[in-house]
Design a protein around this motif. Sequence first.
Motif, PDB file in Angstrom:
ATOM      1  N   UNK A 130       0.565  -0.931   0.268  1.00  0.00           N
ATOM      2  CA  UNK A 130      -0.337   0.432  -0.299  1.00  0.00           C
ATOM      3  C   UNK A 130       0.653   1.518   0.039  1.00  0.00           C
ATOM      4  N   UNK A 131       0.534   2.261  -0.359  1.00  0.00           N
ATOM      5  CA  UNK A 131       1.109   3.666   0.166  1.00  0.00           C
ATOM      6  C   UNK A 131       1.763   4.180   1.474  1.00  0.00           C
ATOM      7  N   UNK A 132       2.525   4.340   1.620  1.00  0.00           N
ATOM      8  CA  UNK A 132       2.927   5.327   2.260  1.00  0.00           C
ATOM      9  C   UNK A 132       2.416   6.027   3.494  1.00  0.00           C
ATOM     10  N   UNK A 133       1.446   6.242   3.472  1.00  0.00           N
ATOM     11  CA  UNK A 133       0.448   7.456   4.121  1.00  0.00           C
ATOM     12  C   UNK A 133      -0.849   5.627   4.865  1.00  0.00           C
ATOM     13  N   UNK A 134      -0.855   5.127   4.669  1.00  0.00           N
ATOM     14  CA  UNK A 134      -1.201   3.941   5.167  1.00  0.00           C
ATOM     15  C   UNK A 134      -0.790   3.286   6.810  1.00  0.00           C
ATOM     16  N   UNK A 135      -1.063   3.602   7.843  1.00  0.00           N
ATOM     17  CA  UNK A 135      -0.602   3.260   8.804  1.00  0.00           C
ATOM     18  C   UNK A 135      -0.593   2.568   9.356  1.00  0.00           C
ATOM     19  N   UNK A 136      -2.276   1.600   9.047  1.00  0.00           N
ATOM     20  CA  UNK A 136      -2.073  -0.206   9.662  1.00  0.00           C
ATOM     21  C   UNK A 136      -1.363  -1.175   8.901  1.00  0.00           C
ATOM     22  N   UNK A 137      -0.716  -2.011   9.316  1.00  0.00           N
ATOM     23  CA  UNK A 137      -0.207  -2.721   9.171  1.00  0.00           C
ATOM     24  C   UNK A 137      -0.454  -4.015   9.962  1.00  0.00           C
ATOM     25  N   UNK A 138      -0.719  -5.834   9.459  1.00  0.00           N
ATOM     26  CA  UNK A 138      -1.255  -5.716   7.750  1.00  0.00           C
ATOM     27  C   UNK A 138      -2.472  -5.079   7.213  1.00  0.00           C
ATOM     28  N   UNK A 139      -3.090  -4.765   6.637  1.00  0.00           N
ATOM     29  CA  UNK A 139      -4.383  -3.687   5.991  1.00  0.00           C
ATOM     30  C   UNK A 139      -5.073  -5.437   6.076  1.00  0.00           C
ATOM     31  N   UNK A 140      -6.426  -4.473   6.738  1.00  0.00           N
ATOM     32  CA  UNK A 140      -7.670  -5.065   6.805  1.00  0.00           C
ATOM     33  C   UNK A 140      -8.410  -6.358   5.551  1.00  0.00           C
ATOM     34  N   UNK A 141      -8.219  -6.136   4.159  1.00  0.00           N
ATOM     35  CA  UNK A 141      -7.663  -7.107   3.440  1.00  0.00           C
ATOM     36  C   UNK A 141      -6.756  -8.153   3.309  1.00  0.00           C
ATOM     37  N   UNK A 142      -5.898  -8.164   3.769  1.00  0.00           N
ATOM     38  CA  UNK A 142      -5.131  -9.023   4.069  1.00  0.00           C
ATOM     39  C   UNK A 142      -4.992 -10.176   4.999  1.00  0.00           C
ATOM     40  N   UNK A 143      -5.554  -9.059   6.802  1.00  0.00           N
ATOM     41  CA  UNK A 143      -6.346 -10.168   7.520  1.00  0.00           C
ATOM     42  C   UNK A 143      -7.368 -11.210   7.297  1.00  0.00           C
ATOM     43  N   UNK A 144      -8.645 -10.140   5.800  1.00  0.00           N
ATOM     44  CA  UNK A 144      -9.741 -11.072   5.740  1.00  0.00           C
ATOM     45  C   UNK A 144      -9.470 -12.335   4.796  1.00  0.00           C
ATOM     46  N   UNK A 145      -8.350 -12.079   3.678  1.00  0.00           N
ATOM     47  CA  UNK A 145      -8.158 -13.370   3.475  1.00  0.00           C
ATOM     48  C   UNK A 145      -7.356 -13.794   3.793  1.00  0.00           C
ATOM     49  N   UNK A 146      -6.347 -13.482   4.636  1.00  0.00           N
ATOM     50  CA  UNK A 146      -6.048 -15.087   6.085  1.00  0.00           C
ATOM     51  C   UNK A 146      -7.412 -15.572   6.765  1.00  0.00           C
ATOM     52  N   UNK A 147      -7.788 -15.233   7.301  1.00  0.00           N
ATOM     53  CA  UNK A 147      -8.959 -15.448   7.815  1.00  0.00           C
ATOM     54  C   UNK A 147     -10.137 -16.570   7.247  1.00  0.00           C
ATOM     55  N   UNK A 148     -10.449 -15.860   5.786  1.00  0.00           N
ATOM     56  CA  UNK A 148     -10.746 -17.438   5.400  1.00  0.00           C
ATOM     57  C   UNK A 148      -9.964 -18.636   4.625  1.00  0.00           C
ATOM     58  N   UNK A 149      -8.593 -18.118   3.985  1.00  0.00           N
ATOM     59  CA  UNK A 149      -7.739 -18.868   4.621  1.00  0.00           C
ATOM     60  C   UNK A 149      -7.965 -20.007   5.695  1.00  0.00           C
ATOM     61  N   UNK A 150      -7.943 -19.394   6.884  1.00  0.00           N
ATOM     62  CA  UNK A 150      -7.654 -20.013   7.730  1.00  0.00           C
ATOM     63  C   UNK A 150      -9.482 -21.053   8.146  1.00  0.00           C
ATOM     64  N   UNK A 151     -10.329 -20.646   7.731  1.00  0.00           N
ATOM     65  CA  UNK A 151     -11.324 -20.994   7.689  1.00  0.00           C
ATOM     66  C   UNK A 151     -11.507 -21.842   6.989  1.00  0.00           C
ATOM     67  N   UNK A 152     -11.174 -22.009   5.905  1.00  0.00           N
ATOM     68  CA  UNK A 152     -11.444 -23.249   4.204  1.00  0.00           C
ATOM     69  C   UNK A 152     -10.175 -24.172   4.081  1.00  0.00           C
ATOM     70  N   UNK A 153      -9.248 -23.789   5.269  1.00  0.00           N
ATOM     71  CA  UNK A 153      -7.988 -24.984   5.280  1.00  0.00           C
ATOM     72  C   UNK A 153      -7.071 -25.379   6.479  1.00  0.00           C
ATOM     73  N   UNK A 154      -7.334 -26.765   6.746  1.00  0.00           N
ATOM     74  CA  UNK A 154      -7.180 -26.596   7.952  1.00  0.00           C
ATOM     75  C   UNK A 154      -5.627 -26.871   8.499  1.00  0.00           C
ATOM     76  N   UNK A 155      -4.830 -26.854   8.174  1.00  0.00           N
ATOM     77  CA  UNK A 155      -3.590 -26.567   8.041  1.00  0.00           C
ATOM     78  C   UNK A 155      -2.816 -25.583   8.608  1.00  0.00           C
ATOM     79  N   UNK A 156      -3.991 -24.057   9.181  1.00  0.00           N
ATOM     80  CA  UNK A 156      -3.145 -22.979   9.621  1.00  0.00           C
ATOM     81  C   UNK A 156      -4.743 -22.732  10.453  1.00  0.00           C
ATOM     82  N   UNK A 157      -3.658 -21.946  11.092  1.00  0.00           N
ATOM     83  CA  UNK A 157      -4.779 -21.280  12.747  1.00  0.00           C
ATOM     84  C   UNK A 157      -4.742 -20.361  13.108  1.00  0.00           C
ATOM     85  N   UNK A 158      -4.086 -19.537  12.536  1.00  0.00           N
ATOM     86  CA  UNK A 158      -2.911 -17.883  12.605  1.00  0.00           C
ATOM     87  C   UNK A 158      -2.791 -17.492  11.911  1.00  0.00           C
ATOM     88  N   UNK A 159      -2.591 -16.703  11.704  1.00  0.00           N
ATOM     89  CA  UNK A 159      -1.606 -15.374  10.142  1.00  0.00           C
ATOM     90  C   UNK A 159      -0.914 -14.706  11.412  1.00  0.00           C
TER      91      UNK A 159
END
Length: 233
Positions: A130-159
């Motif tokens: 993201x652009x340098x003005x974005x303060x939060x990391x990781x992005x909310x979108x990345x967190x949503x992607x990670x959480x959706x993988x966790x819900x659908x892939x039993x090899x992962x339980x955390x990001x």
Amino acid sequence: MKIALLGYGKMGKTIEAIALERGHTIVLKTSKTVNQAIKNADVAIDFSIPGAAVNNITHCINHNIPVIYGTTGWLDQYDRMVQLCHEKQGAFIYASNFSLGVNIFFQLNKSLAKMMATLKDYAVSLEEIHHTQKLDAPSGTAISLANDIIKNHDSYNHWALDQNQEKTIPITAKRIENVAGTHTVTYTSEVDTLEIKHTAHSRQGFALGAVVAAEWLHGKVGVFTMKDVLNIG
């Protein structure tokens, strides 16, 4: 529609331009505390700050104004706002990313995670830029992607950010000047790499999605997501 813009920064101004192009009227634009002028609005679109989330959403719901909320970093209060919306018969959509393309990308990510769940030789990782003005990391979108993988892939339980641990999806967050937003999900094995990627070219996609969501939400009652707006999933 008559739209109230809560949070009048770069995103708010882009939303304003798109809303006007689509024939809507802006009746309030503010980066300060919500005021009585909001009572004239048919819908509110809020891209302000996390600390304003509960106050702004509560104010809108209490005044029977459907609200679109696009700021991350406040989700510990999400269930409370959902409960209030149901109690007051309000209308509410929150999304970590309103881009129409990103929400299709979310569905691709879920489908791919299900397909890869039985292929244990592949390790998954995420990268967001993201652009340098974005303060939060990781992005909310990345967190949503990670959480959706966790819900659908039993090899992962955390990001985790910048960590590579067992059963943990590593997320790399980069900040580069003038980058609107890039998200990449990668599955890597010894023999090959499989990758899906979404690249935003400007803020227009996020702003357009928010306006489309507002148009869809107007006149409805309940708590919805972008999957409802796009009729996917």
